[in-house]
Design a protein around this motif. Structure first.
Motif, PDB file in Angstrom:
ATOM      1  N   THR A 211      67.729  51.176  71.447  1.00  0.00           N
ATOM      2  CA  THR A 211      67.330  50.283  70.161  1.00  0.00           C
ATOM      3  C   THR A 211      69.031  50.470  69.628  1.00  0.00           C
ATOM      4  OG1 THR A 211      67.176  52.210  69.574  1.00  0.00           O
ATOM      5  CG2 THR A 211      64.940  51.033  69.673  1.00  0.00           C
TER       6      THR A 211
ATOM      7  N   ALA B 263      58.479  45.520  70.675  1.00  0.00           N
ATOM      8  CA  ALA B 263      58.566  46.557  69.832  1.00  0.00           C
ATOM      9  C   ALA B 263      59.470  45.912  68.266  1.00  0.00           C
ATOM     10  CB  ALA B 263      59.907  47.185  70.081  1.00  0.00           C
ATOM     11  N   THR B 264      58.718  46.519  67.740  1.00  0.00           N
ATOM     12  CA  THR B 264      60.098  45.350  66.015  1.00  0.00           C
ATOM     13  C   THR B 264      60.632  46.257  65.277  1.00  0.00           C
ATOM     14  OG1 THR B 264      58.237  46.085  64.609  1.00  0.00           O
ATOM     15  CG2 THR B 264      58.271  43.850  65.970  1.00  0.00           C
ATOM     16  N   ALA B 265      61.832  46.138  64.831  1.00  0.00           N
ATOM     17  CA  ALA B 265      63.355  47.045  64.314  1.00  0.00           C
ATOM     18  C   ALA B 265      63.519  46.714  63.030  1.00  0.00           C
ATOM     19  CB  ALA B 265      64.056  47.752  65.159  1.00  0.00           C
TER      20      ALA B 265
ATOM     21  N   THR C 190      63.280  51.848  61.100  1.00  0.00           N
ATOM     22  CA  THR C 190      62.081  52.179  61.823  1.00  0.00           C
ATOM     23  C   THR C 190      62.031  51.315  62.975  1.00  0.00           C
ATOM     24  OG1 THR C 190      60.792  51.328  60.482  1.00  0.00           O
ATOM     25  CG2 THR C 190      60.751  53.731  60.005  1.00  0.00           C
ATOM     26  N   VAL C 191      61.312  51.779  64.723  1.00  0.00           N
ATOM     27  CA  VAL C 191      61.020  51.055  64.641  1.00  0.00           C
ATOM     28  C   VAL C 191      59.608  51.437  65.168  1.00  0.00           C
ATOM     29  CG1 VAL C 191      61.149  50.490  67.659  1.00  0.00           C
ATOM     30  CG2 VAL C 191      63.287  51.113  66.341  1.00  0.00           C
TER      31      VAL C 191
ATOM     32  N   VAL D 166      67.927  49.861  62.261  1.00  0.00           N
ATOM     33  CA  VAL D 166      68.115  49.199  62.995  1.00  0.00           C
ATOM     34  C   VAL D 166      68.092  47.674  63.682  1.00  0.00           C
ATOM     35  CG1 VAL D 166      66.624  49.868  65.462  1.00  0.00           C
ATOM     36  CG2 VAL D 166      65.895  51.359  63.178  1.00  0.00           C
TER      37      VAL D 166
ATOM     38  N   VAL E 118      66.717  45.666  69.227  1.00  0.00           N
ATOM     39  CA  VAL E 118      65.825  46.275  70.099  1.00  0.00           C
ATOM     40  C   VAL E 118      65.558  45.727  71.595  1.00  0.00           C
ATOM     41  CG1 VAL E 118      63.602  45.331  68.887  1.00  0.00           C
ATOM     42  CG2 VAL E 118      63.601  47.501  70.413  1.00  0.00           C
TER      43      VAL E 118
ATOM     44  N   HIS F  45      56.102  47.291  58.083  1.00  0.00           N
ATOM     45  CA  HIS F  45      57.389  47.586  58.202  1.00  0.00           C
ATOM     46  C   HIS F  45      57.647  48.192  56.387  1.00  0.00           C
ATOM     47  CE1 HIS F  45      59.180  47.633  61.762  1.00  0.00           C
ATOM     48  NE2 HIS F  45      59.074  47.276  62.093  1.00  0.00           N
TER      49      HIS F  45
END
Length: 846
Positions: A831, A785-787, A792-793, A817, A820, A768
């Motif tokens: 998201t 998942a990371t946001a 971005t995801v 974002v 998630v 990220h």
């Protein structure tokens, strides 16, 4: 030989009007070099003065002939009070001298001359003073200091003004400069100067068509503007002002709080302090207000400060969260004005390249947080935001107002004239403007290419401001002597060394322009290194940023929560066609988090209104509000249920995590309060077996692990300090002994928590490019998942938790974002973003 010298807006660009022959090439080269030397000397000898004349304070920066830019100091501060007073002898005094004189002659004192711009003249004591004279007195004080620092006369003066000012107000400002005996002034709109600073001093790129939102929060007033980058420069699209919203109003809120808390203990003493009847008590009151302001500014760097209340003789403690609570009503108005300006500008979220915080009061931490949540863009903040507008004036020459007065625009927040100001861009950039102090403390929106540059904006005012600054004969004689000496050397060199003609191997420009970062992002909505994700649905019902998203255990229901103070419930039996079946409007502020109990019978929502609400979800189309928890005294950021549904935990801005017994969901009982934090607790999560709880946040950038064998007495068993900034989110994998944490240091850390008392960090993910706001696992634990703030995801294969592999990058958003979540029973992910949408995705088969 004829050489045509073409100057465009002072750029000194030289081009030939005839084809050069071989025998004249050297002389042409000499002429061009001489011309360049003359222009360089002429330009470098200029002393420029940029003045940001503010409602409460005035700031100025002088550009010296040697290329340095120096913020002027008045005493020990760059802030000169804009105040003007008249002494008993009829003399005008300004700044702190005026403030001191007001002690004995309060009737002959004007603290805010800028606010009297339309009054013609102001009665100070027995003397009626024209407004132009009031303002001119302040400008003269600044000019005199600039001459002292520069050791030379000021050649070029730039004055800034609010974007909404019409021709009559601008003319008064010009008259003030004339009255003060200053050089003819070039007038520039404040947000345009701020945009110039953003581009030319901080080195950020605003692509053509991109917009910069300028949030100008000063001591006395507030202005929000939207500035668009055009092929010709900068253009102010919209502006909203609030005349009674500034740092002084925040100070007043603090004083009111201290009065309500401590003044009631000694009403007589508090009255003596706040309504002084003697000179001594008036000095005490001024000292008190200075201490309040200093304490407020200190809270932008620390989480706690002490304010001494004289006469009552008390040392009072004020925390950052308390300050945020006191300032929130005022700041909500500024955010609403900013959103209104964006709406009136008619620009989409994808066009907002950055949000730039300007003005000394914007150094508070809360404005950036509220703007980020509201607009979905992480604001840019620098260490000395009060210098931005004045500093930006050194990087442009003027502004061209429209010929016609703009019509008045009325709305619910302000009644101000809208005016579009533009700056023409020179065909070639000017030599580097004087450099301000190192701006490395700035916090950019995203990583941008420093190689992509924008031409320096400049235009003529079309009046006195376009006159060339006068230069004394001595300066010209010195310049001529120096240039003559250089010419002799140049001629000899040019005649002896003939430059070779361009041969067949001469390099030719490809003509390809650098790719815009925004254009590159828009070219591909989903980048998939190894897997494909399919967007099933985009939900646009929220009227503000969507802060949180969650699925029910059976996967048939989804809930979203947002800045519009609502929770929306969706039937997602068909994830490709979600149907909104309920809208909950009971909260009075942003709903920051939503969570379902493991049996799906209950849902909890947490809000910035300081409450947690519990809902019976027996009928998802008609959730029943069964409980409201009001124990938190500030924002509630996170809520989570244990696996058996018997325990719930909430994390808040009051530095606490609260644990609740949920045996009867209609009457939750608080059974524990964890106060280990010295700042806001931001996230809470339970392990799959319910035996461990993890909490994140606080000033120490920590994650804390708690043994929940007895929920009424959680025992802290470990503290993780690996993150370098505050931890925003924590999540456990539904299977195995894996935990992930996401932080403001742009990283995601993966932990083996087989032994919760000794978690082992097994992976560090640094993909990220901004703060990571949310992390979640799929129901089988194979996907994470990371946001975050970088819009971005990232989707990860977690087959080997010690070596997560990125399988997809979703870049389809133009804003942060925030959340998630995975459906527990299907290959579906959702998201939530700052662009007011929630998006449902189909995951690839594994």
């Amino acid at each position: 030989m004829v050489v045509a010298i073409i100057r465009r807006a002072g750029t000194g660009r030289v081009c030939s009007a005839e084809t050069a022959s071989a025998e004249t090439r050297s002389w042409r080269r000499v002429a061009e070099i001489i011309d360049l030397l003359i222009w360089l000397w002429y330009d470098r000898a200029v002393v420029m003065l940029g003045i940001d004349f503010g409602t409460s304070s005035t700031v100025a920066v002088v550009g010296l002939a040697d290329g340095r830019a120096v913020p002027l100091l008045f005493g020990e501060t760059p802030l000169l009070p804009s105040a003007v007073g008249v002494t008993a002898g009829g003399e005008l005094v300004v700044g702190r001298d005026a403030v001191r004189a007001s002690r004995s002659r309060p009737e002959a004192f004007e603290a805010h001359p800028k606010s009297r711009i339309d009054d013609g003249e102001v009665l100070l004591g027995e003397r009626a003073v024209p407004v132009a004279d009031l303002i001119g007195a302040v400008l003269r004080r600044v000019h005199d200091e600039a001459v002292r620092v520069a050791g030379a006369a000021v050649d070029r003066l730039v004055l800034t003004h609010p974007a909404g000012w019409g021709a009559r107000r601008r003319q008064t400002l010009q008259e003030a400069a004339t009255v003060a005996g200053l050089p003819p002034a070039v007038l520039v709109a404040e947000p345009v100067a701020a945009a110039a600073y953003y581009v030319h001093v901080l080195g950020h790129v605003v692509p053509v068509g991109g917009c910069l939102v300028v949030y100008d929060f000063g001591a006395g007033t507030f202005d929000a503007s939207v500035v668009r980058r055009t092929a010709g420069g900068f253009e102010v699209l919209a502006e909203q002002g609030i005349v009674d919203a500034g740092g002084l109003d925040v100070d007043a809120a603090i004083v009111a709080h201290l009065g309500a808390t401590y003044g009631v203990r000694d009403p007589e003493g508090w009255h003596r302090l706040t309504a002084p009847a003697t000179s001594a008590d008036r000095r005490t009151l001024r000292t008190f207000w200075d201490d309040v302001r200093t304490g407020k500014e200190e809270l932008s760097r620390t989480s706690m400060t002490t304010i001494f209340v004289p006469i009552l003789d008390l040392d009072t403690v004020l925390g950052r969260e308390q300050l945020d609570h006191l300032a929130r009503p005022l700041l909500d108005r500024t955010v609403a004005a900013t959103r209104l300006a964006v709406r009136n500008a008619g620009v989409g979220a994808e066009q907002v390249a950055a949000v730039f915080l300007v003005g000394g009061s914007s150094r508070m931490s809360l404005p950036a947080t509220l703007l980020h949540r509201s607009l979905g863009v992480a604001p840019t903040v620098i260490e000395q935001p009060e210098l931005i507008v004045a500093g930006g004036t050194l990087h442009l020459d003027g502004a061209a107002p429209r010929t016609a007065e703009p019509p008045l625009h009325h709305d619910e927040l302000a009644s101000v004239p809208h005016e579009s100001l533009s700056l023409a861009v020179a065909e070639q950039p000017m030599p580097p403007a004087p450099a301000l102090p190192d701006p490395s403390t700035s916090t950019p929106l995203t990583a941008r290419s420093a190689a992509e540059t924008i031409d320096t904006p400049q235009a003529d005012e079309g009046g006195p401001g376009t006159a060339a600054p006068a230069r004394g004969p001595r300066r010209l004689l010195v310049a001529a002597a120096a240039i003559l000496a250089i010419v002799v050397v140049v001629v000899v060199i040019a005649l002896r060394f003939e430059p070779p003609a361009a041969g067949p191997t001469a390099t030719k420009s490809s003509g390809n322009a650098p790719t815009s970062p925004l254009a590159s992002a828009a070219a591909s909505a989903v980048v998939t290194p190894t897997s494909n994700l399919t967007r099933l649905a985009t939900l646009t019902d929220h009227k503000g940023a969507v802060e949180s998203v969650a699925f029910s255990p059976d996967g048939k229901t989804m809930a979203t929560a947002g800045d519009d103070n609502t929770v929306m419930v969706w039937n997602v039996a068909d994830p490709a066609a979600p149907v909104r079946i309920a809208t909950l409007t009971e909260h009075k502020d942003t709903v920051a988090a939503v969570a379902f109990s493991r049996d799906g019978k209950n849902m909890a929502t947490a809000s910035f209104d300081g409450t947690v609400m519990v809902w019976n979800m027996g009928n998802p189309a008609a959730p029943a509000h069964i409980a409201t928890l009001t124990d938190h005294v500030h924002w509630v950021y996170s809520v989570a249920f244990s696996s058996d549904g018997k325990t719930m935990a909430t994390a808040g801005g009051d530095f606490s995590v609260m644990v609740w017994k949920m045996t009867n969901p209609a009457a939750p009982a608080r059974i524990a309060t964890l106060t280990d934090y010295s700042d806001a607790a931001l996230s809470v999560a339970f392990s799959p077996d319910g035996k461990t709880m993890a909490t994140a946040g606080g000033a120490g950038n920590t994650v804390k692990m708690w043994n929940m064998a007895d929920p009424a007495a959680p025992a802290r068993v470990a503290t993780l300090t690996d993150h370098k900034s505050r931890v925003r989110s924590v999540a456990f994998s539904p299977v195995g002994k894996i935990m992930a944490t996401a932080g403001g240091d742009d990283t995601v850390l993966v932990w083996n928590v087989t032994d919760p008392a000794a978690p082992a960090r097994i992976a560090t993910l640094t993909d990220h490019k901004g703060e990571v706001y949310s992390v979640a696992f799929s129901s089988d634990g194979k996907t994470m998942a990371t946001a975050g703030a970088d819009h971005t995801v990232l989707v990860w294969n977690m087959t080997d938790p010690a070596a997560p592999s990125r399988i997809a990058t979703l870049t389809d958003r133009a804003s942060a974002v925030n959340s998630v979540a995975f459906s527990p029973v299907s290959k579906t992910m959702a998201t939530a973003g700052g662009d007011h949408t929630a998006i449902v995705w189909r995951l690839p088969a594994t």
